[in-house]
Design a protein around this motif. Structure first.
Motif, mmCIF file in Angstrom:
data_model
loop_
_atom_site.group_PDB
_atom_site.id
_atom_site.type_symbol
_atom_site.label_atom_id
_atom_site.label_comp_id
_atom_site.label_asym_id
_atom_site.label_seq_id
_atom_site.Cartn_x
_atom_site.Cartn_y
_atom_site.Cartn_z
ATOM 1 N N ASN A 48 62.872 0.211 14.059
ATOM 2 C CA ASN A 48 62.673 1.674 14.573
ATOM 3 C C ASN A 48 61.227 2.106 13.842
ATOM 4 O OD1 ASN A 48 64.641 1.851 16.122
ATOM 5 N ND2 ASN A 48 65.919 2.755 14.768
ATOM 6 N N LEU A 49 61.049 1.623 12.351
ATOM 7 C CA LEU A 49 59.797 1.808 11.983
ATOM 8 C C LEU A 49 58.340 1.355 12.617
ATOM 9 C CD1 LEU A 49 60.689 1.747 8.139
ATOM 10 C CD2 LEU A 49 60.443 4.033 9.345
ATOM 11 N N ALA A 50 58.795 0.170 13.192
ATOM 12 C CA ALA A 50 57.845 -0.550 14.012
ATOM 13 C C ALA A 50 57.633 0.348 15.175
ATOM 14 C CB ALA A 50 58.088 -2.057 14.273
ATOM 15 N N PHE A 51 58.446 0.792 15.737
ATOM 16 C CA PHE A 51 58.279 1.590 16.936
ATOM 17 C C PHE A 51 57.612 2.950 16.733
ATOM 18 C CE2 PHE A 51 60.732 5.277 18.475
ATOM 19 C CZ PHE A 51 60.107 5.374 19.711
ATOM 20 N N ALA A 52 57.973 3.376 15.556
ATOM 21 C CA ALA A 52 57.462 4.693 15.044
ATOM 22 C C ALA A 52 56.043 4.895 15.115
ATOM 23 C CB ALA A 52 57.950 5.261 13.462
ATOM 24 N N SER A 53 55.026 3.941 14.906
ATOM 25 C CA SER A 53 53.817 3.695 14.907
ATOM 26 C C SER A 53 53.218 4.203 16.376
ATOM 27 C CB SER A 53 53.188 2.608 14.189
ATOM 28 O OG SER A 53 51.951 2.849 14.558
ATOM 29 N N ASP A 54 54.208 3.538 17.213
ATOM 30 C CA ASP A 54 53.882 3.575 18.622
ATOM 31 C C ASP A 54 54.445 4.713 19.240
ATOM 32 O OD1 ASP A 54 52.726 0.771 18.863
ATOM 33 O OD2 ASP A 54 54.455 0.027 19.165
#
Length: 511
Positions: A48-54
């Protein structure tokens, strides 16, 4: 006072430097495992943190609207400020300068920094499109290719300056301060609407290509184990810094050759050849092709079938590749690699060459008087991604992992680069800033869907602990491979639809 031509090239060099540090989110896989331990979070939360940047790209349209009312320099500093705030507060938290940040606060800060990337991208795209109207695809491709070097540049700096135990902190610090520092350096020279006419620029772009390829080659060689051992981290940083500064040499080189008489002779020869071929008919074709590039607002764009084919083919192609690259750290760990830095650097280097590839094709074709279809290139570059995912199922060797990472990095990078030109080709340049930022909202959607699914499947295999073995991602690779197949099909349909229109216009021009 520099001439308009010099400012035009200096602005392009400025976008290169900005793009080099504007892929801060691409270094996430390098420190993701360490961040997972520091925050004591699960694999799903890490995804979810990887997704947060997107997720910050969901609001990228704000940058598109802002350029209508604000100067580019202000847009640039807004993007840099978002990165400083988003990553800076996380750095202070990890260094215990801030006592407490909840998981969701870290998520929102990451999303804020991801949105800052969109503001800087918008500035770079507009400079290339407005300053090089006849060569915009070449200029955009050269500029955006340097995003593929971001992870490598940040990795080299972190290796040269910081202790390995402080990697997560080092990357967050670099991600926070580098965009602002480069914005300060480049803001005095960025200009828009400096298009100096249709004079010959191929010689200048040739020099730019040579310098760009040399930079990418240096990055690639620094990613290879045996070669990287010959040079220390500091030597690699110095080499990369020299090559990144070298594009500024295009200004005196271009000024020196611009007035050479052989250029003028070449122009006269080319004009005579065109007249001999029947220039009137070709001119009619070009005029009719120009009618295809109608200026479409975002409301009309979203009612077109081409938009949805483009939206989902991008979502199922380049974006799936980005999700794979975001998970490289955990994929490497599950397959027994103790350090994902070399794998991420390799994917980053091939992403660089992938982004540059459409520009090289356009440069070669434009010299011969031809052009190509952006949707056609996108469909072609999606094809190799499908076997790259499925090969990971058939063989668990590190060679296959490195090969697949290189292929997916190159293909997704190429699609991302050509997508800028595809937006202008399909919907015009007038509303580009808003239109393209709406299109890239597919990135956070796909990042969440496919990233969350990957984290869920990983966690089911490994429980609450880390998962080790090829089974950790096998089901995920099957899903990603099937989705990439669907994206290839949709992009092929988009190419056929746009090609049919082009063929009809050419038939009308021949009547």
């Amino acid at each position: 006072m520099p001439s308009p031509s010099s400012l035009q090239w200096l602005s392009l060099v400025a976008t290169i430097w900005l793009q080099t540090i504007n892929g801060a989110n691409t270094d996430f896989p390098v420190y993701s495992s360490q961040l997972k331990q520091l925050l004591s979070i699960s694999q799903v939360q890490l995804n979810n943190l990887a997704f947060a940047s997107d997720a910050g790209k969901l609001f990228s349209w704000l940058a598109g609207f802002a350029v209508t009312y604000l100067p580019l320099r202000l847009i640039l500093f807004i993007g840099a400020a978002f990165s400083l705030l988003g990553y800076g507060l996380q750095y202070l938290f990890l260094t215990q300068k801030i006592t407490h940040l909840s998981y969701w606060q870290v998520f929102l800060l990451t999303a804020l920094s991801g949105n800052g990337i969109c503001w800087i991208n918008t500035v770079c795209y507009l400079i290339c499109i407005r300053n090089f109207s006849s060569y915009s695809r070449i200029a955009v491709g050269i500029s955006t290719s340097f995003v593929g070097l971001s992870a490598k540049v940040y990795s080299d700096i972190a290796d040269a300056i910081f202790h390995p135990e402080n990697k997560a902190k080092a990357y967050l610090l670099l991600n926070a301060v580098c965009p602002l520092l480069v914005a300060v350096v480049t803001s005095p020279v960025i200009r828009e609407d400096l298009n100096t006419g249709e004079e010959e620029k191929h010689g200048a772009f040739m020099v730019m290509f040579v310098l760009t390829i040399a930079t990418g080659t240096c990055s690639f060689l620094g990613s290879i184990g045996p070669v990287s051992t010959w040079f220390g981290p500091r030597e690699l940083v110095i080499s990369m810094a020299f090559l990144l500064v070298s594009p500024a040499l295009i200004i005196p080189v271009y000024a020196m050759f611009k007035g050479r008489s052989w250029d003028k002779v070449k122009k006269v020869y080319e004009l005579s050849v065109e007249e001999g071929r029947g220039g009137g008919g070709e001119g009619r074709k070009e005029a009719l092709k120009g009618e295809m590039k109608e200026e479409v607002g975002f409301k009309v764009m979203m009612r077109k079938m081409e938009f949805w084919l483009y939206f989902f083919s991008y979502m199922f192609g380049a974006t799936v590749g980005m999700v794979f690259l975001n998970n490289l750290g955990q994929i490497a760990e599950s397959r027994g690699l103790s350090n994902a830095t070399s794998l991420v650097s390799l994917a980053s280097s091939f992403g660089f060459f992938g982004r540059l590839m459409p520009s090289l094709m356009e440069y070669h074709l434009s010299k011969k008087g031809y052009t190509d279809s952006s949707p056609g290139i996108m469909a072609t570059m999606m094809v190799p991604m499908v076997p790259a995912f499925f090969f990971l199922l058939l063989n668990s060797s590190n060679l296959i992992l490195y090969t697949s990472a290189a292929v997916i990095g190159a293909c997704s990078g190429s699609i991302t680069s050509i997508a800028v030109s595809a937006t202008t080709e399909l919907f015009g340049t007038k509303n580009f800033a808003i239109n393209h930022n709406i299109i890239i909202t597919n990135i956070p959607i796909a990042s969440f869907l496919f990233g969350y699914l990957a984290g869920l499947l990983y966690q089911r295999q490994g429980g609450s602990n880390s998962c080790i073995g090829t089974d950790c991602y096998n089901k995920t690779f099957i899903i990603w491979g099937c989705v990439s197949s669907l994206g290839t099909l949709l992009c092929t349909v988009l190419f056929i639809r746009t090609r049919r229109v082009c063929c009809k216009l050419e038939e009308n021009a021949d009547i």
